[in-house]
Design an enzyme around this catalytic site. Structure first.
Site, PDB file in Angstrom:
ATOM      1  N   HIS A   1       0.854  -1.189   0.000  1.00 29.14           N
ATOM      2  CA  HIS A   1       0.000   0.000   0.000  1.00 29.14           C
ATOM      3  C   HIS A   1       0.889   1.238   0.000  1.00 29.14           C
ATOM      4  O   HIS A   1       2.047   1.186   0.422  1.00 29.14           O
ATOM      5  CB  HIS A   1      -0.889  -0.030   1.251  1.00 29.14           C
ATOM      6  CG  HIS A   1      -1.927   1.030   1.294  1.00 29.14           C
ATOM      7  ND1 HIS A   1      -1.676   2.287   1.803  1.00 29.14           N
ATOM      8  CD2 HIS A   1      -3.219   1.034   0.909  1.00 29.14           C
ATOM      9  CE1 HIS A   1      -2.780   3.015   1.728  1.00 29.14           C
ATOM     10  NE2 HIS A   1      -3.724   2.292   1.185  1.00 29.14           N
TER      11      HIS A   1
ATOM     12  N   THR B   1       1.189   3.607   1.841  1.00 25.57           N
ATOM     13  CA  THR B   1       1.678   4.034   3.149  1.00 25.57           C
ATOM     14  C   THR B   1       2.903   3.231   3.587  1.00 25.57           C
ATOM     15  O   THR B   1       3.496   3.540   4.627  1.00 25.57           O
ATOM     16  CB  THR B   1       0.585   3.865   4.213  1.00 25.57           C
ATOM     17  OG1 THR B   1       0.135   2.498   4.204  1.00 25.57           O
ATOM     18  CG2 THR B   1      -0.586   4.790   3.943  1.00 25.57           C
ATOM     19  N   LYS B   2       3.269   2.197   2.825  1.00 26.51           N
ATOM     20  CA  LYS B   2       4.361   1.307   3.232  1.00 26.51           C
ATOM     21  C   LYS B   2       5.710   1.796   2.703  1.00 26.51           C
ATOM     22  O   LYS B   2       5.784   2.707   1.872  1.00 26.51           O
ATOM     23  CB  LYS B   2       4.073  -0.116   2.756  1.00 26.51           C
ATOM     24  CG  LYS B   2       2.762  -0.689   3.288  1.00 26.51           C
ATOM     25  CD  LYS B   2       2.699  -0.666   4.803  1.00 26.51           C
ATOM     26  CE  LYS B   2       1.478  -1.392   5.360  1.00 26.51           C
ATOM     27  NZ  LYS B   2       0.209  -0.691   5.106  1.00 26.51           N
ATOM     28  N   ASN B   3       6.784   1.165   3.157  1.00 21.99           N
ATOM     29  CA  ASN B   3       8.145   1.604   2.808  1.00 21.99           C
ATOM     30  C   ASN B   3       8.374   1.629   1.298  1.00 21.99           C
ATOM     31  O   ASN B   3       9.003   2.539   0.775  1.00 21.99           O
ATOM     32  CB  ASN B   3       9.175   0.697   3.471  1.00 21.99           C
ATOM     33  CG  ASN B   3       9.196   0.852   4.978  1.00 21.99           C
ATOM     34  OD1 ASN B   3       8.250   1.366   5.576  1.00 21.99           O
ATOM     35  ND2 ASN B   3      10.269   0.409   5.609  1.00 21.99           N
ATOM     36  N   ILE B   4       7.930   0.575   0.615  1.00 23.02           N
ATOM     37  CA  ILE B   4       7.852   0.594  -0.846  1.00 23.02           C
ATOM     38  C   ILE B   4       6.420   0.256  -1.216  1.00 23.02           C
ATOM     39  O   ILE B   4       5.710  -0.389  -0.435  1.00 23.02           O
ATOM     40  CB  ILE B   4       8.855  -0.364  -1.524  1.00 23.02           C
ATOM     41  CG1 ILE B   4       8.626  -1.807  -1.090  1.00 23.02           C
ATOM     42  CG2 ILE B   4      10.283   0.083  -1.246  1.00 23.02           C
ATOM     43  CD1 ILE B   4       9.434  -2.817  -1.884  1.00 23.02           C
TER      44      ILE B   4
END
Length: 375
Positions: A179, A181-184
């Site tokens: 998603h 909002t995640k790091n990648i």
């Protein structure tokens, strides 16, 4: 100065890969870029069987189908988690058993698991909050002894490890999120790590909408037909192409985020030392997904978030306890003397952390927190 909570990472190569998909004129899942992403994830996680999904939620729903969760089966999970950790199993008729967290990890308190397990327990869902975990080997051993499936909700755990083993590879399944909002990220996306090879064939049936289409395409069947329950859980080639550009940069992203994470700890340590705030010291090699502090209580949390907002800084609390929600309040909640899920969730404040956060911005955030407590 205006500082958002998150800016999704962009590598710069996403458009090149997407243009290649357009040239090939093949856009649905299971194509070239799905396979390339799965190969990258296998290299990173050391899990031989990886399938891309439309989200970590989709991956969790696949696991519920794969282990054949039925009405009356019990599934144990923390109350401090995102709602789809629970809903993936409720959709199949499971009865949830919520377990309290350990305030030192914000993850499920494994010492309470024996109390939560019954003859109807089908699975334990272990959530690695912000890429953190501890004593996972104890949970694995317990599941093996009790013949219980172990599913890792590793949505926040890309490039996070415990004893040099990637999170999501300890249980029968691991579910990872991409998603934005995640790091990648690829906007919306996920991956399923299939560690229990006996369930691989069923997973592939589920991903093919319950049909044996994969065997048909491989020439192992003369036609394909409906074999089992399934749904449209795959990831499009355009999203996979976007994701591949990000996967190739994962180590660079993790390194930068950990530098920022460590700088937060260093600069906020004086406030921790005088017990104005607290933050966790971690037992595993995490991925700096979230930097959060803990404050005195809910009142102070809300005041700090409002104060930071007045200074142009977006900071937020996180999950509300599922066992106190409208949907979750009728399920069992296993805890000890205190309800740490409620207590700690009301203390938690997440601070901005993203790849392009500058040192100047981080220093400004810390200065504003100092002003809140020391002025």
């Amino acid at each position: 100065m205006k500082i958002p909570f998150n800016i999704p990472y962009i590598s710069g190569n996403e458009v090149n890969y997407i243009n290649d998909v357009i040239k090939m004129q093949s856009y649905s899942s299971t194509g070239k870029y799905n396979k390339l992403c799965e190969e990258e994830l296998t290299t990173l996680t050391k899990c031989d069987c990886v399938r891309l999904t439309g989200s970590a939620t989709a991956a969790l729903e696949i696991t519920a189908l794969a282990i054949d969760v039925k009405p009356g089966d019990e599934v144990i999970l923390p109350s401090f988690t995102y709602v789809t950790t629970a809903s993936a199993f409720v959709l199949r008729g499971a009865k949830l058993v919520f377990v309290d967290i350990n305030p030192n990890t914000m993850c499920m308190d494994e010492s309470l698991l024996e109390k939560a397990i019954s003859s109807k327990t089908k699975a334990i869902v272990l959530v690695h909050y912000s890429g953190f975990t501890s004593n996972i080997n104890k949970v694995v051993q317990l599941c093996q002894e009790k013949n219980i499936y172990l599913i890792e909700d590793a949505a926040q755990s890309i490039d996070a490890y415990y004893e040099n083993q990637h999170l999501g590879t300890f249980g029968d399944f691991g579910c990872i999120s991409f998603h934005d909002t995640k790091n990648i990220q690829c906007g919306e996306g996920g991956a399923l790590l299939i560690n229990n090879k006996a369930l691989l064939e069923k997973v592939d049936l589920i991903l093919e909408k319950g049909t044996n289409r994969k065997d048909f395409l491989l020439g192992n069947e003369g036609t394909y037909t409906w074999k089992d329950l399934g749904s449209s859980f795959g990831l499009s080639e355009i999203s996979a192409a976007f994701l591949l550009a990000q996967l190739k940069e994962i180590k660079k992203v993790t390194t930068k985020r950990k530098e920022l994470y460590n700088l937060y700890q260093e600069k906020l340590k004086p406030l921790k030392d005088i017990n104005k705030i607290d933050f966790l010291l971690h037992q595993n090699k995490h991925n700096a997904h979230i930097f959060f502090i803990k404050v005195k209580d809910k009142v102070e949390r809300n005041k700090l978030i409002d104060y930071l907002a007045s200074k142009g800084i977006a900071a937020y609390f996180h999950y509300l306890p599922l066992h106190l929600s409208d949907m979750g309040k009728d399920y069992q909640f296993v805890n000890s003397e205190f309800d740490y899920t409620l207590i700690e969730s009301e203390r938690l404040v997440r601070l901005p952390l993203f790849y392009n956060l500058s040192i100047q911005q981080l220093n400004y955030i810390v200065d504003c927190i100092d002003q809140f407590y020391l002025s």
